[in-house]
Design a protein around this motif. Structure first.
Motif, PDB file in Angstrom:
ATOM      1  N   UNK A  94      13.345  44.965  56.496  1.00 43.36           N
ATOM      2  CA  UNK A  94      14.584  44.190  56.203  1.00 43.36           C
ATOM      3  C   UNK A  94      13.793  43.035  55.745  1.00 43.36           C
ATOM      4  N   UNK A  95      14.601  42.551  54.267  1.00 42.10           N
ATOM      5  CA  UNK A  95      14.373  41.251  53.586  1.00 42.10           C
ATOM      6  C   UNK A  95      15.637  40.621  53.611  1.00 42.10           C
ATOM      7  N   UNK A  96      15.725  39.263  54.256  1.00 39.77           N
ATOM      8  CA  UNK A  96      16.859  38.689  54.020  1.00 39.77           C
ATOM      9  C   UNK A  96      16.486  37.102  53.386  1.00 39.77           C
ATOM     10  N   UNK A  97      17.311  36.594  52.374  1.00 39.42           N
ATOM     11  CA  UNK A  97      16.902  35.501  51.825  1.00 39.42           C
ATOM     12  C   UNK A  97      18.266  34.581  51.807  1.00 39.42           C
ATOM     13  N   UNK A  98      18.131  33.226  51.563  1.00 39.89           N
ATOM     14  CA  UNK A  98      19.230  32.392  51.608  1.00 39.89           C
ATOM     15  C   UNK A  98      19.135  31.265  50.674  1.00 39.89           C
ATOM     16  N   UNK A  99      19.787  31.125  49.640  1.00 38.51           N
ATOM     17  CA  UNK A  99      19.708  29.922  48.795  1.00 38.51           C
ATOM     18  C   UNK A  99      20.837  28.887  49.398  1.00 38.51           C
ATOM     19  N   UNK A 100      20.470  27.702  49.298  1.00 35.37           N
ATOM     20  CA  UNK A 100      21.169  26.424  49.767  1.00 35.37           C
ATOM     21  C   UNK A 100      21.661  25.959  48.525  1.00 35.37           C
ATOM     22  N   UNK A 101      22.794  25.980  47.807  1.00 30.05           N
ATOM     23  CA  UNK A 101      23.040  25.456  46.704  1.00 30.05           C
ATOM     24  C   UNK A 101      23.278  23.993  46.758  1.00 30.05           C
ATOM     25  N   UNK A 102      22.651  23.276  45.588  1.00 33.28           N
ATOM     26  CA  UNK A 102      22.822  21.873  45.805  1.00 33.28           C
ATOM     27  C   UNK A 102      22.439  20.943  46.978  1.00 33.28           C
ATOM     28  N   UNK A 103      21.248  21.270  47.600  1.00 34.41           N
ATOM     29  CA  UNK A 103      20.805  20.704  48.620  1.00 34.41           C
ATOM     30  C   UNK A 103      20.837  19.125  48.517  1.00 34.41           C
ATOM     31  N   UNK A 104      21.195  18.530  49.596  1.00 31.35           N
ATOM     32  CA  UNK A 104      21.435  16.868  49.500  1.00 31.35           C
ATOM     33  C   UNK A 104      20.107  16.177  49.576  1.00 31.35           C
ATOM     34  N   UNK A 105      19.575  16.131  48.281  1.00 32.47           N
ATOM     35  CA  UNK A 105      18.359  15.443  48.183  1.00 32.47           C
ATOM     36  C   UNK A 105      18.147  14.720  46.804  1.00 32.47           C
ATOM     37  N   UNK A 106      17.178  13.734  46.596  1.00 30.98           N
ATOM     38  CA  UNK A 106      17.534  13.230  45.386  1.00 30.98           C
ATOM     39  C   UNK A 106      16.973  14.041  44.132  1.00 30.98           C
ATOM     40  N   UNK A 107      17.571  13.766  43.139  1.00 33.45           N
ATOM     41  CA  UNK A 107      17.328  14.626  42.026  1.00 33.45           C
ATOM     42  C   UNK A 107      18.204  15.632  41.592  1.00 33.45           C
ATOM     43  N   UNK A 108      18.123  16.621  40.737  1.00 30.10           N
ATOM     44  CA  UNK A 108      18.978  17.593  40.493  1.00 30.10           C
ATOM     45  C   UNK A 108      18.114  18.898  40.640  1.00 30.10           C
ATOM     46  N   UNK A 109      18.761  19.463  41.803  1.00 28.39           N
ATOM     47  CA  UNK A 109      18.109  20.712  42.477  1.00 28.39           C
ATOM     48  C   UNK A 109      19.304  21.928  42.482  1.00 28.39           C
ATOM     49  N   UNK A 110      18.976  23.004  41.837  1.00 26.02           N
ATOM     50  CA  UNK A 110      20.007  24.109  41.944  1.00 26.02           C
ATOM     51  C   UNK A 110      20.037  24.612  43.231  1.00 26.02           C
ATOM     52  N   UNK A 111      18.935  24.859  44.115  1.00 24.64           N
ATOM     53  CA  UNK A 111      19.014  25.364  45.406  1.00 24.64           C
ATOM     54  C   UNK A 111      17.643  25.344  45.910  1.00 24.64           C
ATOM     55  N   UNK A 112      17.882  25.368  47.300  1.00 20.19           N
ATOM     56  CA  UNK A 112      16.462  25.483  48.176  1.00 20.19           C
ATOM     57  C   UNK A 112      16.564  27.126  48.551  1.00 20.19           C
ATOM     58  N   UNK A 113      15.490  27.532  48.951  1.00 17.43           N
ATOM     59  CA  UNK A 113      15.369  29.012  49.292  1.00 17.43           C
ATOM     60  C   UNK A 113      14.478  29.319  50.468  1.00 17.43           C
TER      61      UNK A 113
END
Length: 122
Positions: A94-113
């Motif tokens: 099983x592989x499961x992954x999650x992207x958190x879109x626009x995480x609340x931190x300084x800068x322009x970050x598309x997603x955390x993973x």
């Protein structure tokens, strides 16, 4: 021994949830994208749903766990893996992954993973 390996997966499952370490994140929420992949040795191909992983079940597991607010995304992913293993004990990987879109931190970050992998062979 079967030479076949079967994969059943859901990709880009979009959810809004209240996961996050900081209290503000659990109030405002965020958008997430989940990928869930299962792999197993099929027991046959006689056109019966009981011989495979039902991706409707995978979607249901994701939706339920995304409603269960957690501080860490790793906890959410672990809960998803456990539920898949309980429902489909024959699954070998099983592989499961999650992207958190626009995480609340300084800068322009598309997603955390975050990604979690399970293998029955390890």
């Amino acid at each position: 021994m079967s030479r076949f390996k079967q994969t059943v997966a859901l990709k880009d499952v979009k959810c809004f949830a209240l996961h996050g370490y900081y209290p503000e994140e659990q109030l405002t929420g965020n958008h997430f994208i989940i990928d869930l992949t299962t792999e197993f040795t099929p027991t046959g191909f006689d056109d019966e749903l009981a011989q495979t992983v039902n991706y409707e079940d995978l979607n249901s597991i994701i939706k339920v766990e995304m409603k269960n607010t957690q501080k860490l995304l790793e906890t959410v992913l672990n809960n998803i893996v456990i539920k898949v293993m309980e429902r489909y004990p024959f699954v070998e990987k099983i592989d499961v992954s999650m992207k958190k879109l626009n995480p609340p931190m300084p800068g322009q970050i598309g997603h955390s993973f975050v990604k979690l992998s399970y293998s029955a062979a390890d």
